[in-house]
Design an enzyme around this catalytic site. Structure first.
Site, PDB file in Angstrom:
ATOM      1  N   ASP A  65       0.856  -1.190   0.000  1.00  8.47           N
ATOM      2  CA  ASP A  65       0.000   0.000   0.000  1.00  8.47           C
ATOM      3  C   ASP A  65       0.893   1.241   0.000  1.00  8.47           C
ATOM      4  OD1 ASP A  65      -2.225   1.614   0.163  1.00  8.47           O
ATOM      5  OD2 ASP A  65      -2.891   0.887   2.117  1.00  8.47           O
ATOM      6  N   GLU A  73       2.321   4.897  -4.269  1.00  6.84           N
ATOM      7  CA  GLU A  73       2.235   5.782  -5.447  1.00  6.84           C
ATOM      8  C   GLU A  73       3.585   6.450  -5.796  1.00  6.84           C
ATOM      9  OE1 GLU A  73      -1.334   4.572  -4.008  1.00  6.84           O
ATOM     10  OE2 GLU A  73       0.005   5.853  -2.851  1.00  6.84           O
ATOM     11  N   ASP A  88      -9.092   4.068  -1.460  1.00  2.29           N
ATOM     12  CA  ASP A  88      -9.911   4.629  -0.383  1.00  2.29           C
ATOM     13  C   ASP A  88     -11.158   5.326  -0.927  1.00  2.29           C
ATOM     14  OD1 ASP A  88      -7.852   3.686   1.149  1.00  2.29           O
ATOM     15  OD2 ASP A  88      -6.891   5.639   1.410  1.00  2.29           O
TER      16      ASP A  88
END
Length: 815
Positions: A405, A408, A483
C-alpha cells in the site's frame, strides 16, 4: 499544449534506414523508429533530439525480445510503407504522419492531418483522428464514464500520474494506478493503443476537438504501440502477450476477504475469525493493517499486540483462514534498525538531487518516536532483490500473502502528496529523475515483492495486492481501487472503474465492499456485496473512523441476507476459478463490459452498470437506494435467470421487480456453469460434489480443469465437456480426463438441466437412470456412488452420477 504558433512540427524526415529489426527515420528535430513486435503489433517511437531513445527499462513489457515477423517494405523518398500479414504501416516524412491499417485496409490509427506530432520546450504532443461514433475505453483506473470521449471533470483532460486520492468518488481523477492503454471501438471492430510513458502523460480524448485524441508527454518522447483486433478479445490477448499476464493465484484468494483499518490486537482478529465460523459465513482470508506493525513501521512486527505471530497464523489456518499483512515502502529512518542500516550502507534508497538520502513523512512519522521515512529505489534490480528477501521471516511465520500500500508513493507533505520531481533514481535505466519513472514506482515495488515470494516459496503460488501500479503490473499483483467513499454514487462508480481496469490488463481487481471512507447503511453494504459477488477480489474493508463493518454488523435480518450473498460466491467458486484461469492463460478479463462480448451490438456500447463475468454470466446489480425495479439490458440471444431458469430473449430490455434479496444474474444460452455446495472455506472441498448447471443450446463446450489450488506447477486434470441439443435429446458429455491430478476423496457429479421442458428417459451412458425417491435432502451430503435423477424445487432436472476418469455421457430424451 500552448499557443500553436510556438509549436515546432516534426517533419523533414530522411529516407528510412534499417536499425536492428526495424527502421529509423531521422529529421532535424526528432527521430522516428518503427519496429514490429508481432504481425499484429507495431511500435512507433518519436524522440526529440537531445532526449533520444532511453535505455530499455522493460517496466511495462514482459519481454523486449520480439521476433520480427515476415514484413514487406517500400522505402520511398517521401514515406516508409511496411506490411505484415496483420498490419500496414505508413510513415510520411514531411510533415511526420503515422497511419496504421489492418489487413483489410481499415484505418486503425491515423495522425491528425493538421497537427500530427509537435514539439514545444522539450515537450511532445501527438494528435490522432477520432472517427464519428468511435468509442474510447480503458486507460486504467479512472473515475467517471467508461467511454472517455468528450468533456470530463469540468473540462479537464485525463492525466496519468499516480496519487493518493483519499475518499475519491465520481468526480476525482487521477487515482492510484496509471495504465496508458486505450481501446477504440468503431462499427463493432476494436483496436488498441498503448503509450509506454511511466512519467506524466496527458490525454485529451475528444475534449478540445471532438474529432481528435491528443497525447502529451513532458519528456520529448512518445512511444506508441498500435494493436490490431478486430475483436476486443483479440486486442486484449495481444496487449497482454506484450505486457504480461498474472500468475495463477491460490484458490483461497478467490474466496471472501475481511479487513479493516485496523484490527488492533490478535484478540480482535481471533474474535473476527470465531464470529465468521459461529455465524457459518464463508470466509478465507483475514487482513492486518498498519496497527500490526510496531510504530506503523514497515517490516517491523508489533509483538506487543500481536504476540507469537507463528502461532497466530497456525491457529487461524486450523480454522480455515489465511492471514495477510500490509507492507508499505516507507522504511523508518531509525538509527540502529538493521533493515535501515543495511539499506543505507548498500545504497538502496532514493536520493535527493545532491546525492543525500531522501527522507519524507509517512505513517511512521505518526507513530511512537515519529521518525521520517526513506524509500527503496525499486528501479534497481539489486534493490528489488534485497527488498524481496525482507519477507523471509513473515513467510516463515505462515503469512500467506503481502499487501503493498501507499506505493504511489504517498507522502504526507507537498501539493501532490508524493515525491518531489527532482529526486534521483539510479537503477536499471541509469540515473534519472523521479518524474521520468513516477508511475512505475508502485509496480516495481510489487515486482520486488512478487519475485521475492517466488524465490522464498518456489512451489507456492504467490499473492500480492497493490494500490498503485503501471502497465504490465498485472504480472506481479492484484489491484484494488483504494480509499473510495462509502455512498451510493461510489457504488455506482465501482462498476465502470473496475471494467476499465479489467480491459486495461488488470483483470484481477476489486474495490472495498461497503466503501472505505464513511459508514454504509445496511442496505448499501448489502447492495455492495451483491454487486461484487463475482468480482475477482472480494474484500470488505473500512476506515478506522467507522463502526464495525463485517457481514453481521447490521442485525439478524441483514446478517442472513449478507450470508446468502457470500454463500453464492462460494457456490460459484468453481466458475470463478475457471474464469480466473482463463485470465491467466489468455489475458482476457474476468469482468467484461457488454461491448466486450458483443462489440457489434451498438445498444450496449454505453452500458456501464451491467457486467459479464466470463463469457457466460450477465450481472445487473441493484445500485440505487430503495429500488423497487431494475432495468436489465439483454444482448442478442437467449438468457436465463441463474436460479429459476426464467427465459429472456435478447436483444431487448426488461424491468425486473426487485427487493433487498434480488441479485439479477443471467446465464447465456449454451452456458455450462460450474458450481459446488456451500463450504466454509476453500480448504474443505475434498469429496464435495461438483455441480454443472447446463443451459442448453445447439452446441457448446467448456474445459473443467482442477488441481490442488496451491502449487505453482503441480499436477492438474483437464476434462472437456460437450453439450449438444437436438430436437430429440439434450446431452452433456464428460470426455476422458487427462493429466495426473486426482481428487483426494470420491465425489458425485451433479448435472442440472435448465429450461428443457417435458422429457422422457434419462440415460447415464447406455443405462436408463432411475428416478430418486425420495430426492436427496442436501446435495452436499450425497454419497459418491449415487446415480439417478429428480426434479428440484426450481423445476430443474437434476442428474447425479459417480465421478469417473473415462468418458461419460448424460442424455435426456425430449418429448
Amino acid at each position: 499544449m500552448t499557443d500553436p504558433r510556438r509549436w515546432t512540427v516534426v517533419g523533414g524526415l530522411a529516407k528510412a534506414r534499417h536499425h536492428g529489426a526495424g527502421w529509423d527515420l531521422d529529421g532535424p528535430e526528432a527521430t522516428v523508429r518503427v519496429e514490429f513486435c508481432s504481425p499484429h503489433v507495431v511500435r512507433v517511437r518519436c524522440a526529440q533530439h537531445g532526449h533520444g531513445f532511453a535505455p530499455e527499462a522493460g517496466f511495462a513489457t514482459a519481454s523486449r525480445r520480439f521476433e520480427a515477423p515476415h514484413c514487406e517494405t517500400e522505402i520511398l523518398e517521401d514515406r516508409l510503407i511496411a506490411r505484415t500479414p496483420g498490419l500496414e504501416v505508413v510513415v510520411e516524412h514531411d510533415p511526420f504522419r503515422l497511419t496504421v491499417k489492418d489487413a483489410e485496409g481499415r484505418d486503425l490509427i491515423a495522425d491528425d492531418g493538421s497537427r500530427g506530432t509537435v514539439l514545444y520546450a522539450g515537450r511532445m504532443q501527438c494528435s490522432m483522428h477520432l472517427w464519428v461514433g468511435e468509442r474510447v475505453y480503458g486507460f486504467g483506473e479512472r473515475n467517471g464514464p467508461m467511454d472517455h470521449r468528450g468533456p470530463r471533470f469540468q473540462g479537464r483532460s485525463l492525466v496519468c500520474w499516480n496519487v493518493d486520492n483519499y475518499g475519491h468518488d465520481q468526480g476525482l481523477d487521477p487515482l492510484y494506478a496509471s495504465v496508458p492503454f486505450l481501446l477504440f471501438l468503431r462499427e463493432g471492430r476494436c483496436h488498441g493503443l498503448f503509450v509506454d510513458e511511466p512519467g506524466r502523460l496527458v490525454a485529451d480524448v475528444g475534449r478540445s476537438d471532438t474529432d481528435v485524441v491528443s497525447l502529451r508527454s513532458p519528456h520529448g518522447v512518445i512511444d506508441r504501440y498500435v494493436i490490431s483486433g478486430p475483436t476486443p478479445r483479440d486486442v486484449l490477448a495481444r496487449y497482454t502477450a506484450l505486457t504480461g499476464r498474472p500468475t495463477l493465484p491460490p484458490r483461497w484468494a478467490l474466496g471472501f476477504h475481511q479487513c479493516r483499518y485496523s484490527y488492533e490486537t490478535a484478540a480482535d482478529l481471533r474474535w473476527i475469525a470465531q464470529t465468521f465460523r459461529r455465524y457459518e459465513i464463508p470466509c478465507d482470508v483475514l487482513w492486518l493493517d498498519i496497527h500490526a506493525l510496531e510504530g506503523f513501521r514497515p517490516l517491523r512486527w508489533n509483538h506487543r499486540d500481536f504476540p507469537e505471530p507463528a502461532k497466530l497464523c497456525g491457529d487461524l489456518r486450523e480454522q480455515g483462514f489465511q492471514l495477510i499483512t500490509i507492507v508499505d515502502p516507507h522504511l523508518a529512518a531509525l538509527a540502529g534498525d538493521p533493515t535501515f542500516e543495511q539499506g543505507k550502507a548498500e545504497g538502496h534508497f532514493v536520493k535527493q538531487p545532491d546525492g543525500g538520502i531522501y527522507h519524507g513523512p509517512v505513517w511512521p512519522s505518526r507513530g511512537e518516536g515519529g521518525p521520517w521515512s526513506v524509500f527503496p529505489d525499486f528501479t534497481a534490480e539489486r534493490t528489488r532483490h534485497w527488498w524481496g528477501e525482507q519477507y523471509r521471516e513473515f513467510l516463515d511465520w505462515g503469512l500467506a500473502g503481502i499487501w503493498n500500500d501507499m506505493n504511489e508513493p504517498a507522502i504526507f507533505e507537498g501539493l501532490e502528496g508524493t515525491f518531489p520531481h527532482d529526486l534521483r533514481h539510479s537503477g536499471d535505466v541509469g540515473d534519472v529523475t523521479h518524474d521520468r519513472v513516477h508511475n512505475a514506482y508502485g509496480m516495481l515495488m510489487t515486482r520486488a515483492t512478487h519475485e521475492g515470494l517466488r524465490r522464498l516459496q518456489p512451489d507456492k503460488r504467490p499473492f500480492v495486492l497493490t494500490r498503485s501500479s503501471y502497465a504490465g503490473g498485472q504480472r506481479y499483483a492484484w489491484i484494488w481501487t483504494g480509499d473510495v467513499k462509502s455512498d451510493w454514487a461510489a457504488l455506482q462508480q465501482t462498476i465502470p472503474t473496475l471494467l476499465n481496469l479489467s480491459v486495461s490488463g488488470f483483470a484481477l481487481c476489486g474495490g472495498d465492499v461497503g466503501g472505505f471512507v464513511g459508514t454504509p447503511s445496511a442496505e448499501l453494504f448489502t447492495r455492495w456485496l451483491q454487486a461484487c459477488v463475482l468480482v475477482p477480489f472480494f474484500r470488505a474493508h473500512t476506515d478506522d473512523k467507522t463502526p464495525e463493518q463485517e457481514p453481521w454488523s447490521y442485525g439478524y435480518e441483514w446478517t442472513a441476507r449478507n450470508k446468502r450473498v457470500i454463500e453464492l460466491r462460494y457456490e460459484l467458486l468453481p466458475q470463478v476459478e475457471r474464469v480466473v484461469r482463463e485470465v491467466c492463460e489468455t489475458g482476457v478479463p474476468a469482468l467484461r463490459p457488454l461491448w466486450f462480448e458483443f462489440p457489434g451490438f451498438g445498444e450496449c456500447w454505453g452500458n456501464q452498470d451491467h457486467y459479464m463475468f466470463g463469457s457466460d454470466l450477465l450481472v445487473a446489480p441493484v445500485l440505487v437506494e430503495g429500488a423497487k425495479q431494475r432495468g436489465v439490458q439483454f444482448p442478442p440471444g437467449k438468457w436465463y435467470e441463474l436460479e429459476s431458469g426464467e427465459e429472456y430473449q435478447g436483444p431487448g430490455g426488461t424491468a425486473l421487480d426487485v427487493d433487498l434479496d434480488t441479485l439479477p444474474i443471467f446465464a447465456r444460452e449454451g452456458a455450462i456453469v460450474f458450481r459446488q455446495p456451500v463450504v466454509p472455506h476453500t480448504g474443505v472441498v475434498d469429496g464435495v460434489p461438483r455441480i454443472f448447471d447446463v443451459f442448453p443450446a445447439e452446441r457448446s463446450s467448456a474445459d473443467w480443469i482442477e488441481d490442488d489450488g496451491v502449487s505453482l506447477d503441480g499436477p492438474r486434470a483437464r476434462c472437456h465437456l460437450l453439450q449438444v441439443r437436438t430436437p430429440s435429446h439434450v446431452s452433456l458429455t464428460f470426455q476422458p480426463t487427462r493429466g495426473d491430478w486426482r481428487p483426494a476423496a470420491p465425489r458425485a457429479l451433479v448435472v442440472r438441466f435448465h429450461a428443457i421442458g417435458e422429457f422422457g428417459k434419462v440415460r447415464i451412458g447406455r443405462r436408463v437412470a432411475p428416478e430418486l425417491d425420495p430426492e436427496p435432502a442436501l446435495i452436499a451430503d450425497l454419497p459418491a456412488d449415487t446415480m439417478g435423477w429428480f426434479i428440484d424445487d426450481q423445476g430443474r432436472l437434476v442428474v447425479i452420477v459417480p465421478e469417473r476418469i473415462d468418458s461419460l455421457r448424460v442424455t435426456v430424451d425430449l418429448e
